[in-house]
Design a protein around this motif. Structure first.
Motif, PDB file in Angstrom:
ATOM      1  N   GLY A  45    -156.919  52.584   9.373  1.00  0.00           N
ATOM      2  CA  GLY A  45    -157.997  51.561   9.850  1.00  0.00           C
ATOM      3  C   GLY A  45    -158.877  50.769   9.830  1.00  0.00           C
TER       4      GLY A  45
ATOM      5  N   SER B  59    -163.344  48.847  10.140  1.00  0.00           N
ATOM      6  CA  SER B  59    -164.093  48.370  10.909  1.00  0.00           C
ATOM      7  C   SER B  59    -164.946  47.612   9.704  1.00  0.00           C
TER       8      SER B  59
ATOM      9  N   THR C  11    -162.455  44.769  13.572  1.00  0.00           N
ATOM     10  CA  THR C  11    -161.686  45.771  13.567  1.00  0.00           C
ATOM     11  C   THR C  11    -159.780  46.298  13.969  1.00  0.00           C
ATOM     12  N   TYR C  12    -159.829  46.868  12.795  1.00  0.00           N
ATOM     13  CA  TYR C  12    -158.147  46.980  12.811  1.00  0.00           C
ATOM     14  C   TYR C  12    -157.578  48.183  13.097  1.00  0.00           C
TER      15      TYR C  12
ATOM     16  N   GLN D  35    -150.038  48.976  16.591  1.00  0.00           N
ATOM     17  CA  GLN D  35    -150.832  47.929  15.690  1.00  0.00           C
ATOM     18  C   GLN D  35    -151.958  46.998  16.907  1.00  0.00           C
TER      19      GLN D  35
ATOM     20  N   PHE E 267    -156.217  45.071  16.802  1.00  0.00           N
ATOM     21  CA  PHE E 267    -156.701  44.087  16.147  1.00  0.00           C
ATOM     22  C   PHE E 267    -158.149  43.300  16.802  1.00  0.00           C
TER      23      PHE E 267
END
Length: 396
Positions: A150, A152, A167-168, A237, A239
């Motif tokens: 991930g 950010s 963010t992810y 997942q 975010f």
């Protein structure tokens, strides 16, 4: 910067004195790690995100996905744990209150990226890992791989002090498990028991034939051990998006939206091989907060949030033979479950679960500071709504 296995936020709570895990993470859990503090019950810990309640209103479980993880480590600015004598405006639980403050952006562009990888090649062998082809031998660790990746990004928005931060994070895990079942021996299937011979009904034969043949120890009582390895796939997942606005010299506003989707196909650990649980969860958290500074001593904060979530667990049969097994209750989608003393239970779970919920929350507070004194007043309104029935489908 702490190295946390799985990058789960709830693990940070265990750093507080008196906080302990109430139980190990269950492969069929519909939430994160259950914790208790100072002897209070497992449901006595309240979790808040930017001051808003993010727990299931009925289950009161730790927020998180069916993976047992509460993701979003890079979106956290502060992690606060209040226990025992915390102020009244943070009340709402009998144990601790965990408040997570999300990070805001800056006036400069910044970003980060990460990728963590784990593999069974670097894992030590477990004593209970056995080769299904020859259970007298210890096997290498079952295949395992975990990818967590991930990033950010944050920066300015149009306006003098407006910013954003995003963010992810994603998890792709394939966990190999070594599982043990107790099944009838070949002799027991034909009616030859250690205590004598019995007649096996023709109606029972189709069920007995669905039991896997033993490949391990014979316990000498008509039962034996069946050892097998199985993959448990998990996909998560997450975010988080936050924007901050300066509306004027004395007013500011922030909006934050969080999304967490999680899926897992887990073996039903109290049933024989082939019966699994298809677990899924989706949590969404929206918060809008406006603050107004009347003077250097008086602050007003108005906050609105809407949280929506769904937790489901469906029993599935992984082979066509098991799926075609006779149903204990005609018309039901699953076979049901048979419990025989001394043997591993046979069949699907007795109940598929569906826990949808929605929660509205609005709070309005004033804070007045004078010297060493701090006075707060206001209200906190919450409305819980179930968007469906709490279904328990019994298959017998």
């Amino acid at each position: 910067s702490l190295p946390i296995n799985g990058r789960s936020l709830d693990s940070l709570a265990l750093l507080a004195p008196g906080m302990i895990p109430a139980r190990a993470k269950d492969t069929r859990s519909l939430n994160g790690l259950t914790q208790e503090i100072s002897g209070n019950g497992a449901r006595g810990t309240e979790y808040r995100l930017d001051g808003t309640d993010i727990q299931h209103p009925v289950l009161k479980s730790t927020p998180g996905g069916v993976s047992g993880l509460l993701l979003g480590m890079d979106s956290v600015q502060e992690f606060e744990i209040l226990n025992d004598a915390y102020p009244a405006y943070m009340g709402g639980s009998g144990g601790a209150t965990v408040n997570v403050i999300t990070r805001r952006g800056t006036r400069n562009f910044h970003g980060s990226a990460f990728w963590f990888y784990r593999d069974s090649v670097l894992d030590a062998r477990n004593f209970f890992d056995r080769d299904p082809e020859n259970p007298t031998l210890r096997s290498d660790p079952p295949e395992f791989s975990r990818h967590q990746f991930g990033g950010s990004v944050g920066g300015p928005l149009p306006g003098k002090e407006n910013t954003f931060f995003f963010t992810y994070e994603s998890l792709r895990e394939r966990l190999g498990l070594t599982l043990f079942n107790t099944v009838p021996t070949v002799a027991a299937r034909s009616g030859n028991l250690p205590t004598g011979a019995v007649t096996v009904s023709d109606d029972v034969v189709p069920i007995l034939n669905l039991y896997p043949l033993p490949n391990g120890r014979d316990f000498g009582d008509g039962s034996a051990e069946y050892i097998f390895q199985q993959q448990q796939p998990t996909d998560d997942q997450h975010f988080n998006a936050r924007t901050d606005f300066r509306l004027g010299p004395s007013d500011s506003l922030f909006v934050r939206y969080t999304f967490h989707d999680s899926e897992q196909l887990a073996p039903f650990e109290v049933s024989i091989a082939g019966f699994d649980s298809d677990l899924a969860s989706r949590n969404q958290y929206l918060t809008i907060e406006e603050t107004h500074l009347f003077s250097s001593r008086l602050l007003h904060t108005a906050q609105f949030s809407y949280n929506r979530g769904a937790y489901t667990g469906v029993s599935v049969a992984s082979t066509s033979e098991l799926e075609a097994a006779p149903k204990l209750i005609p018309g039901r989608p699953n076979m049901g479950r048979i419990n025989i003393r001394g043997l591993t239970a046979f069949g699907t779970d007795t109940a598929d679960v569906d826990f949808p919920f929605g929660q509205f929350q609005f709070s309005d507070t004033f804070q007045f500071a004078s010297g060493s004194h701090d006075l707060r007043w206001g209200f906190d309104w919450r409305h819980y709504r179930s968007n469906g029935s709490y279904n328990f489908f019994f298959d017998g």
